[in-house]
Motif scaffolding. Structure first.
Motif, PDB file in Angstrom:
ATOM      1  N   VAL A 267     -10.165  -6.324   9.309  1.00  0.00           N
ATOM      2  CA  VAL A 267      -9.252  -5.400   8.468  1.00  0.00           C
ATOM      3  C   VAL A 267      -8.090  -6.262   8.022  1.00  0.00           C
ATOM      4  CG1 VAL A 267      -8.001  -3.477   7.772  1.00  0.00           C
ATOM      5  CG2 VAL A 267      -9.959  -3.427   9.324  1.00  0.00           C
ATOM      6  N   PRO A 268      -7.768  -6.791   6.661  1.00  0.00           N
ATOM      7  CA  PRO A 268      -6.726  -7.595   6.057  1.00  0.00           C
ATOM      8  C   PRO A 268      -5.477  -7.094   6.577  1.00  0.00           C
ATOM      9  CG  PRO A 268      -8.163  -7.478   4.487  1.00  0.00           C
ATOM     10  CD  PRO A 268      -8.795  -6.513   5.460  1.00  0.00           C
ATOM     11  N   SER A 269      -4.395  -7.537   7.095  1.00  0.00           N
ATOM     12  CA  SER A 269      -3.121  -7.193   7.631  1.00  0.00           C
ATOM     13  C   SER A 269      -2.475  -6.543   6.518  1.00  0.00           C
ATOM     14  CB  SER A 269      -2.495  -8.307   8.188  1.00  0.00           C
ATOM     15  OG  SER A 269      -1.293  -7.949   8.800  1.00  0.00           O
ATOM     16  N   GLY A 270      -2.577  -7.421   5.506  1.00  0.00           N
ATOM     17  CA  GLY A 270      -1.597  -6.804   4.242  1.00  0.00           C
ATOM     18  C   GLY A 270      -2.220  -5.438   3.749  1.00  0.00           C
ATOM     19  N   LEU A 271      -3.511  -5.290   3.839  1.00  0.00           N
ATOM     20  CA  LEU A 271      -3.994  -4.105   3.530  1.00  0.00           C
ATOM     21  C   LEU A 271      -3.693  -2.618   4.439  1.00  0.00           C
ATOM     22  CD1 LEU A 271      -5.965  -3.210   1.154  1.00  0.00           C
ATOM     23  CD2 LEU A 271      -7.943  -3.614   2.356  1.00  0.00           C
ATOM     24  N   VAL A 272      -3.626  -2.957   5.641  1.00  0.00           N
ATOM     25  CA  VAL A 272      -3.009  -2.282   6.559  1.00  0.00           C
ATOM     26  C   VAL A 272      -1.789  -1.667   6.086  1.00  0.00           C
ATOM     27  CG1 VAL A 272      -2.650  -1.549   8.872  1.00  0.00           C
ATOM     28  CG2 VAL A 272      -4.632  -2.955   8.460  1.00  0.00           C
ATOM     29  N   THR A 273      -0.913  -2.709   5.940  1.00  0.00           N
ATOM     30  CA  THR A 273       0.518  -2.250   5.573  1.00  0.00           C
ATOM     31  C   THR A 273       0.725  -1.650   4.397  1.00  0.00           C
ATOM     32  OG1 THR A 273       1.346  -4.544   6.512  1.00  0.00           O
ATOM     33  CG2 THR A 273       2.868  -3.593   4.992  1.00  0.00           C
ATOM     34  N   LEU A 274      -0.135  -2.059   3.251  1.00  0.00           N
ATOM     35  CA  LEU A 274      -0.274  -1.306   1.829  1.00  0.00           C
ATOM     36  C   LEU A 274      -0.557   0.204   2.048  1.00  0.00           C
ATOM     37  CD1 LEU A 274      -0.086  -1.197  -1.037  1.00  0.00           C
ATOM     38  CD2 LEU A 274      -2.485  -2.206  -1.133  1.00  0.00           C
ATOM     39  N   THR A 275      -1.679   0.156   2.988  1.00  0.00           N
ATOM     40  CA  THR A 275      -2.110   1.740   3.067  1.00  0.00           C
ATOM     41  C   THR A 275      -1.007   2.386   3.860  1.00  0.00           C
ATOM     42  OG1 THR A 275      -4.212   0.848   3.066  1.00  0.00           O
ATOM     43  CG2 THR A 275      -4.041   3.057   4.003  1.00  0.00           C
ATOM     44  N   ALA A 276      -0.611   1.990   4.775  1.00  0.00           N
ATOM     45  CA  ALA A 276       0.581   2.619   5.443  1.00  0.00           C
ATOM     46  C   ALA A 276       1.762   3.110   4.665  1.00  0.00           C
ATOM     47  CB  ALA A 276       1.091   1.834   6.850  1.00  0.00           C
ATOM     48  N   ALA A 277       2.144   2.281   3.661  1.00  0.00           N
ATOM     49  CA  ALA A 277       3.238   2.175   2.933  1.00  0.00           C
ATOM     50  C   ALA A 277       3.006   3.461   1.920  1.00  0.00           C
ATOM     51  CB  ALA A 277       3.503   1.037   2.065  1.00  0.00           C
ATOM     52  N   ILE A 278       1.786   3.666   1.521  1.00  0.00           N
ATOM     53  CA  ILE A 278       1.366   4.785   0.556  1.00  0.00           C
ATOM     54  C   ILE A 278       1.129   5.910   1.101  1.00  0.00           C
ATOM     55  CG2 ILE A 278       1.111   3.118  -1.452  1.00  0.00           C
ATOM     56  CD1 ILE A 278      -2.061   3.442  -0.859  1.00  0.00           C
ATOM     57  N   SER A 279       1.135   6.214   2.650  1.00  0.00           N
ATOM     58  CA  SER A 279       0.863   7.258   3.266  1.00  0.00           C
ATOM     59  C   SER A 279       1.793   7.960   3.659  1.00  0.00           C
ATOM     60  CB  SER A 279       0.094   6.885   4.569  1.00  0.00           C
ATOM     61  OG  SER A 279       0.965   6.281   5.560  1.00  0.00           O
ATOM     62  N   LYS A 280       1.959   8.808   4.396  1.00  0.00           N
ATOM     63  CA  LYS A 280       3.018   9.886   4.866  1.00  0.00           C
ATOM     64  C   LYS A 280       3.728   9.460   6.174  1.00  0.00           C
ATOM     65  CE  LYS A 280       0.357  13.912   3.589  1.00  0.00           C
ATOM     66  NZ  LYS A 280      -0.351  15.266   4.083  1.00  0.00           N
ATOM     67  N   MET A 281       3.316   8.070   6.470  1.00  0.00           N
ATOM     68  CA  MET A 281       4.064   7.438   7.758  1.00  0.00           C
ATOM     69  C   MET A 281       5.487   6.878   7.405  1.00  0.00           C
ATOM     70  SD  MET A 281       2.241   4.548   9.947  1.00  0.00           S
ATOM     71  CE  MET A 281       2.295   4.263  11.677  1.00  0.00           C
ATOM     72  N   ASN A 282       6.197   7.089   8.350  1.00  0.00           N
ATOM     73  CA  ASN A 282       7.573   6.794   8.130  1.00  0.00           C
ATOM     74  C   ASN A 282       7.774   5.405   8.763  1.00  0.00           C
ATOM     75  OD1 ASN A 282       8.534   6.626  10.985  1.00  0.00           O
ATOM     76  ND2 ASN A 282       8.568   8.953  11.030  1.00  0.00           N
ATOM     77  N   PHE A 283       8.621   4.765   8.484  1.00  0.00           N
ATOM     78  CA  PHE A 283       9.040   3.276   8.550  1.00  0.00           C
ATOM     79  C   PHE A 283       9.346   3.074   9.960  1.00  0.00           C
ATOM     80  CE2 PHE A 283      12.221  -0.069   9.429  1.00  0.00           C
ATOM     81  CZ  PHE A 283      11.494  -1.163   8.653  1.00  0.00           C
TER      82      PHE A 283
END
Length: 207
Positions: free
Chosen positions: A134-150
């Motif tokens: 799973v591409p690292s950047g894709l995980v970051t992108l998905t987390a950023a547009i989710s409900k997950m906090n920083f």
């Protein structure tokens, strides 16, 4: 003897300055503090742009700082890079166009992460960081547009990155300490594997 000379020539966590055996690392600063700064900066740059391979950073960092300190610096760099990317994605500085094939990359965990938050999202990020496909950047992108906090993302992302970074740093440290003929053999083997993988990917894409 000056402080710089003592620090620069000492064995830092098993480090070997700018040479390991007969392998020269001429493109990294030899001072440990500068090496750490450059390593962290490049890791952040890679996380944001994705245009540079991270392997050469590992070689430079571990080659000069040694395995233990080098690993710590690599973890810090990866952590800061992921956090900066997360902020940029969430604020819209990075667009979805960064990953044009995002819709084609179908993954149950990514879909779940996109629609969840809290403890579940925390453990999903850790798992996705550990998974190599799973591409690292894709995980970051998905987390950023989710409900997950920083904060939760930062901790989970860093924890998930540690196993892969440990293996990578340890492998590089061992390879750098090999004799020249073994190093060449290892490099040739890796290149052959990469070439075969690219050929296989190209053939699969044509079907």
């Amino acid at each position: 003897m000056s402080t710089y000379k003592q620090f620069g020539e000492s064995d830092i966590s098993g480090g070997i300055k700018n040479k390991v055996g007969d392998f020269s690392i001429d493109w990294f600063p030899t001072h440990p503090f500068l090496t750490a700064l450059v390593s962290i900066f490049l890791n952040v740059l890679i996380a944001i742009t994705g245009i540079l391979p991270s392997a050469f950073i590992t070689v430079g960092t571990v080659g000069i700082l040694g395995f233990r300190l080098g690993l710590v610096i690599l973890i810090i760099g990866e952590a800061i890079g992921a956090m900066v990317s997360f902020i940029l994605y969430r604020k819209g500085v990075h667009k979805l166009s960064t990953y044009p094939d995002i819709k084609k990359f179908d993954n149950k965990l990514l879909r779940r992460l996109k629609s969840t938050g809290g403890a579940e999202a925390f453990f999903i990020v850790i798992l996705l960081r550990v998974l190599p496909f799973v591409p690292s950047g894709l995980v970051t992108l998905t987390a950023a547009i989710s409900k997950m906090n920083f904060l939760h993302f930062s901790i989970a992302s860093t924890i998930g990155k540690i196993p892969a970074l440990y293996i990578e740093a340890f492998t590089v440290f061992q390879v750098l300490n090999l004799k020249t003929e073994w190093k060449l053999g290892f490099i040739i083997s890796v290149l052959l594997i990469i070439i075969l993988y690219l050929l296989w990917k190209s053939l699969i894409g044509k079907k």
